[in-house]
Write an enzyme that holds these catalytic residues in place. Structure first.
Site, mmCIF file in Angstrom:
data_model
loop_
_atom_site.group_PDB
_atom_site.id
_atom_site.type_symbol
_atom_site.label_atom_id
_atom_site.label_comp_id
_atom_site.label_asym_id
_atom_site.label_seq_id
_atom_site.Cartn_x
_atom_site.Cartn_y
_atom_site.Cartn_z
ATOM 1 C CD GLU A 1 -7.707 22.197 13.899
ATOM 2 O OE1 GLU A 1 -7.065 23.142 13.386
ATOM 3 O OE2 GLU A 1 -8.927 22.235 14.109
ATOM 4 C CG ASP B 1 4.218 23.331 4.244
ATOM 5 O OD1 ASP B 1 3.970 22.145 4.519
ATOM 6 O OD2 ASP B 1 4.003 24.274 5.039
ATOM 7 N N GLY C 1 6.214 19.790 14.197
ATOM 8 C CA GLY C 1 6.835 18.952 15.219
ATOM 9 C C GLY C 1 5.941 17.785 15.583
ATOM 10 C CB ILE D 1 -2.461 26.709 15.752
ATOM 11 C CG1 ILE D 1 -1.013 27.062 16.084
ATOM 12 C CG2 ILE D 1 -3.365 27.914 15.936
ATOM 13 C CD1 ILE D 1 -0.405 28.079 15.137
ATOM 14 C CB VAL E 1 -3.828 24.147 8.336
ATOM 15 C CG1 VAL E 1 -3.426 25.615 8.291
ATOM 16 C CG2 VAL E 1 -4.286 23.673 6.969
ATOM 17 N N GLY F 1 -0.111 22.832 12.583
ATOM 18 C CA GLY F 1 0.257 21.971 13.698
ATOM 19 C C GLY F 1 -0.753 21.942 14.822
ATOM 20 C CB VAL G 1 3.214 13.093 13.016
ATOM 21 C CG1 VAL G 1 1.775 13.283 13.496
ATOM 22 C CG2 VAL G 1 3.829 14.432 12.675
ATOM 23 C CE LYS H 1 1.337 23.663 6.590
ATOM 24 N NZ LYS H 1 2.489 24.068 7.414
ATOM 25 C CE LYS I 1 2.451 20.445 4.663
ATOM 26 N NZ LYS I 1 2.688 19.367 5.643
#
Length: 430
Positions: A131, A203, A306, A138, A134, A136, A17, A207, A107
């Site tokens: 943002e 995970d 990703g 979206i 949670v 990615g 990332v 979230k 997270k």
């Protein structure tokens, strides 16, 4: 008019990332400057292994001393993408103390210590945006805490882990077993070498805690979230789901109680009708279904993980935080005014699909039905198949509490005619 002095950004972490964040900051520098109103300059990159070649990043910016980087005093925004609890927590609070705002994708830390981090940000008049923590790419956090700030959110139901969705989708579409589907996910890079955090629901639970806190204006920590993994889901479960016109997904579910007096947050596998929008979410994609009083039903869908998708969410936050810096203010902080109690799973009411191994002889169904009735659990449908003295009995209930269902199952296990409980799964998304 654009300000000429750049806003300085410190990047903590330069993995999948972080490297994408740095790349986009460089390749889209002019566009970012135009959108913000000032240039954005990458002032330092903290890493653990400085000898590693990082394409497109000036080696002079790379340091192993993350603490010194966030203490510099001239840093406007710290972007934290190293993950984990420590040293991330200390670095973030240190950044606040030295005048920087923070953009994070962490997270686990936010689910565990979000309240303390928000308090630190407020104390130092700084922003905390996350943002990317949670789902990615979206857009979900900002719609919940800004776009829907005037609405009353009642339920958040979603697929928030791409690895588990890929595995379950593969089991559903090909008939593969769990291990076979996991092996394929690993080979394709969707699953980590140790997939525990994904397949056991850790995970997704982190979230869910973040989503519930924002949606219900209530502090919800990771320990408040009921968690059940998906490693016990079998091909037989999918066969039963298909007979009901359903599929199986690992869901994060955050709900406000019917009387509005409490909330729950949970993660577990569940059967959902094929007619529900979440049933059509395939592969490693994520989707979150939000239900509220005024706006009704909303669905957010897209790649949930990703490097590039997550970096997109990080950069969106970076732009917002930089704009706030230029304007001399901060964006929305924590909203926990409702302070609703978080109830346990015993009070959650849902439908259940129970598969029993029973003796194939007269009277078994009547015995089983009596146990359900004695515990106040109403039966919707029953399906029985038998051969050579053994049978399977599939019971689908009407809505019942977890506590009532658990009492029912305990009593069923005591029947001589019940050989075992093959599986229990909730049915959601009605």
């Amino acid at each position: 008019m654009m300000r000429t002095r750049p806003l300085k950004v410190a990047l903590l972490g330069c993995g999948v990332v972080g490297s994408e964040v740095a790349r986009i900051m460089t390749t889209h520098a002019d566009d970012l400057a135009a959108r913000i109103g000032a240039p954005v300059e990458l002032a330092g990159v903290a890493v653990r292994r400085p000898s590693r070649v990082r394409e497109g990043i000036d080696p002079g910016l790379v340091t192993t001393d993350a603490t010194a980087l966030v203490k510099r005093g001239d840093i406007d925004v710290v972007v934290e993408v190293i993950g984990g609890i420590e040293p991330a927590r200390t670095l973030i609070t240190t950044a606040f103390e030295h005048g920087a705002s923070v953009v994070s994708a962490n997270k686990a830390l936010l689910a565990q210590d979000g309240a303390a981090l928000h308090a630190a940000a407020e104390e130092h008049d700084a922003d905390l945006y996350y943002e990317a923590a949670v789902a990615g790419a979206i857009p979900l956090i900002r719609p919940l805490r800004e776009s829907l700030a005037g609405d009353k959110v009642n339920r958040v139901l979603g697929i928030v882990n791409g690895t588990t969705n890929f595995i379950l989708d593969k089991m559903d579409s090909t008939g593969a077993g769990y291990q076979e589907a996991l092996d394929e996910a690993t080979a394709l890079g969707y699953a980590e070498a140790d997939p525990t955090a994904d397949v056991e629901g850790f995970d997704a639970a982190a979230k869910a805690a973040i989503l519930a806190g924002i949606a219900f204006h209530t502090r919800v920590r990771l320990d408040d979230v009921y968690r059940e993994g998906m490693t016990e889901v079998t091909a037989a479960d999918f066969a039963s789901a298909r007979e009901m016109g359903c599929t199986i997904k690992l869901l994060a579910i955050c709900e406000r109680a019917a009387d509005g007096a409490s909330v729950t947050a949970r993660v577990h596998p569940a059967m959902i009708p094929l007619s529900h929008p979440l049933a059509s979410v395939r592969g490693a994609y994520n989707a979150v279904f939000v239900e509220s009083d005024a706006s009704g039903q909303l669905m957010f869908y897209g790649p949930g993980a990703g490097g590039a998708p997550t970096a997109s969410a990080v950069l969106g936050d970076l732009v917002a935080v930089c704009r706030n810096r230029l304007n001399g203010g901060t964006g929305p902080g924590e909203s926990a005014y409702a302070a609703l109690p978080v109830s346990g799973m015993g009070e959650v009411v849902t439908r259940f699909h129970i598969s029993l191994d029973v003796a194939d002889k007269p009277g078994v169904l009547a015995q089983v039905a009596t146990v359900f009735a004695e515990h106040g659990v109403s039966i919707d449908t029953v399906r029985q198949q038998g051969k050579d003295g053994e049978a399977s009995l599939v019971v689908v209930t009407h809505r019942a509490s977890d506590a009532a269902l658990n009492g029912t199952v305990e009593a069923l296990r005591k029947l001589d005619t019940v050989r075992g409980v093959a599986s229990i799964m909730r049915v959601e998304g009605e």
